[in-house]
Design an enzyme around this catalytic site. Structure first.
Site, short mmCIF file in Angstrom:
data_model
loop_
_atom_site.label_atom_id
_atom_site.label_comp_id
_atom_site.label_asym_id
_atom_site.label_seq_id
_atom_site.Cartn_x
_atom_site.Cartn_y
_atom_site.Cartn_z
N ASN A 1 -42.72 2.50 -6.40
CA ASN A 1 -42.33 1.69 -7.56
C ASN A 1 -41.29 2.49 -8.34
OD1 ASN A 1 -42.13 0.24 -9.91
ND2 ASN A 1 -44.20 0.74 -10.66
N TRP A 2 -40.04 2.08 -8.20
CA TRP A 2 -38.96 2.86 -8.82
C TRP A 2 -38.85 2.61 -10.32
CZ3 TRP A 2 -34.07 2.56 -5.14
CH2 TRP A 2 -34.44 3.03 -3.86
N LYS A 3 -39.52 1.59 -10.80
CA LYS A 3 -39.44 1.21 -12.22
C LYS A 3 -37.96 1.01 -12.62
CE LYS A 3 -43.70 3.69 -12.91
NZ LYS A 3 -44.64 4.28 -13.85
N HIS B 1 -48.51 -4.75 -13.41
CA HIS B 1 -48.48 -3.30 -13.61
C HIS B 1 -48.90 -3.00 -15.06
CE1 HIS B 1 -46.95 0.77 -14.09
NE2 HIS B 1 -47.00 0.86 -12.77
N GLU C 1 -47.72 -1.18 -17.21
CA GLU C 1 -46.60 -1.18 -18.16
C GLU C 1 -46.24 -2.60 -18.56
OE1 GLU C 1 -44.00 1.25 -15.77
OE2 GLU C 1 -45.35 2.95 -16.10
N GLU D 1 -54.90 1.55 -10.51
CA GLU D 1 -54.08 2.54 -11.20
C GLU D 1 -54.70 2.85 -12.56
OE1 GLU D 1 -49.84 2.50 -9.57
OE2 GLU D 1 -49.90 1.04 -11.16
N GLY E 1 -47.94 8.48 -14.53
CA GLY E 1 -46.83 9.24 -15.11
C GLY E 1 -47.28 10.41 -15.95
N SER F 1 -49.93 9.23 -10.41
CA SER F 1 -49.51 10.59 -10.09
C SER F 1 -49.87 11.03 -8.68
CB SER F 1 -50.07 11.58 -11.14
OG SER F 1 -49.62 11.23 -12.44
N GLY G 1 -45.10 6.10 -8.28
CA GLY G 1 -44.00 5.98 -9.23
C GLY G 1 -43.07 7.18 -9.09
N GLY G 2 -43.28 8.17 -9.92
CA GLY G 2 -42.40 9.35 -9.99
C GLY G 2 -42.02 9.93 -8.63
C1 PEP Z 1 -46.98 3.65 -11.16
O1 PEP Z 1 -46.36 3.45 -12.19
O2 PEP Z 1 -47.28 2.68 -10.43
C2 PEP Z 1 -47.35 5.02 -10.84
C3 PEP Z 1 -48.38 5.20 -10.08
O3 PEP Z 1 -46.58 6.00 -11.41
P1 PEP Z 1 -46.74 7.59 -11.17
O4 PEP Z 1 -46.89 7.80 -9.68
O5 PEP Z 1 -45.49 8.18 -11.70
O6 PEP Z 1 -47.96 8.01 -11.90
#
Ligand code: PEP
Length: 254
Positions: free
Chosen positions: A9-11, A96, A98, A168, A174, A213, A234-235
Site C-alpha cells: 500500500n503505497w498510500k 483502511h 486512515e 491492521e 506506521g 509495520s 505500507g512503509g
Molecule cells: C498500512 O498502512 O496498511 C500499513 C500496514 O502501513 P505500515 O506497514 O507502514 O505500518
C-alpha cells in the site's frame, strides 16, 4: 489451501517517476515470482495506468487504495470500481484505518463499497483493526468482530471467498510497533471463527493478511502463523529491496 498475498500500500507517496523507478527496481530484484505467492502493488490512482502498462507480462498484480460505492454520477473527484477494472486493476483496498479516521468512512459505507467492488469482480481487501485504547480496554475483539460482520453482512459464500481481510491494529500502522506473532495469530483465528459462523468451511479459503509495520525483520515470524495468509505493507513497500525480501520470505514459507 490459501496462497500468500503480499500487498504493498503505497498510500499518497511518490509521483509518476517514483512509481516507475520503484516498479523497475522491484522487477530487477525479483524477475520471477513463485506461483505459490500473489504479489500486489497499490500505487496512487494517478499512477495506476502506468503501473499496469509497466507490469504487463509480469506476475505482479495492481490494485487501488480506495473507490466510490456508486458506478458513476456526480461525485467530483471520485473513482468507481468499473473504472478501476477497465484500467486493469484486480484488487481494491477498502476501509483502511486512515480512510476510517480521516475521511470518516463508516462500517456501512465500507460494506457498500465491498458490495460494489464484488459486483464488478474487483477483489476487496477489507481492512479491520482496533485502536490502541480499544486494545488496552480489552475491547479489541468486539471492535474487530463488528467491522468484519458489517463488511460481510448479507453476502453469499461465493462473494465472501473473493474478499481478502487485512487485520491492521491501528497502533501498529506506521509506528514501527508490530503486533507479536501471538497477538496476530490470536486475532486472525478469531476473525476466521467469525467467518466460519457465517460461511462455514468456506472461511478456510478466505485470506487474512496482517498489516502494521511488517518488514523484512519480522515478516518470517508473522507469516509462519497458521492463520496469517500474507501482509498488507505500507512503509516497507516503498523500498524495493525490503518489499522483495518480504516476498522471498513468503515464497520460502509456501
Ligand atoms: C498500512 O498502512 O496498511 C500499513 C500496514 O502501513 P505500515 O506497514 O507502514 O505500518
Amino acid at each position: 489451501m490459501r496462497k500468500f498475498l503480499i500487498a504493498g500500500n503505497w498510500k499518497m507517496n511518490g509521483g509518476a517517476e517514483f512509481a516507475s523507478d520503484l516498479l523497475s527496481s522491484i522487477k530487477e530484484h525479483k524477475p520471477a515470482i513463485s506461483e505459490d505467492v500473489d504479489v500486489l502493488v497499490c500505487p496512487p490512482f494517478i499512477s495506476l495506468s502506468m503501473a499496469i502498462d509497466q507490469l504487463h507480462e509480469t506476475d505482479l498484480l495492481v490494485g487501488a487504495q480506495n473507490m466510490h460505492q456508486a458506478d458513476e454520477g456526480a461525485f467530483t473527484g471520485e473513482i468507481s470500481a468499473k473504472m478501476l477494472v477497465e484500467a486493469g486493476c484486480s484488487y481494491v483496498i477498502l476501509g483502511h484505518s486512515e480512510r476510517r479516521a480521516y475521511f470518516h468512512e463508516t462500517d456501512q459505507l465500507i460494506h457498500e463499497k465491498t458490495k460494489n467492488a464484488l459486483a464488478h469482480d474487483l477483489a476487496p481487501v477489507v481492512c479491520v483493526g482496533e485502536l490502541l485504547e480499544e486494545r488496552k480496554s480489552g475491547d479489541h475483539f468486539n471492535v474487530v468482530k463488528g467491522q468484519v460482520q458489517a463488511a460481510f453482512d448479507g453476502l453469499s459464500s461465493e462473494e465472501a471467498v473473493q474478499i481478502v481481510v487485512a487485520y491492521e491494529p491501528v497502533w501498529a500502522i506506521g509506528t514501527g510497533e508490530t503486533a507479536s506473532p501471538e497477538q496476530a495469530q490470536e486475532m486472525h483465528a478469531f476473525i476466521r471463527s467469525i467467518l466460519k459462523e457465517h460461511f462455514g468451511e468456506i472461511a478456510d479459503a478466505i485470506r487474512i493478511l496482517y498489516g502494521g509495520s511488517m518488514k523484512p525483520g519480522n515478516a518470517g515470524e508473522l507469516l509462519q502463523q497458521p492463520d496469517v495468509d500474507g501482509g498488507l505493507i505500507g512503509g516497507a513497500s516503498l523500498d524495493a529491496e525490503s518489499f522483495v525480501s518480504i516476498i522471498t520470505t513468503a515464497e520460502s514459507l509456501s
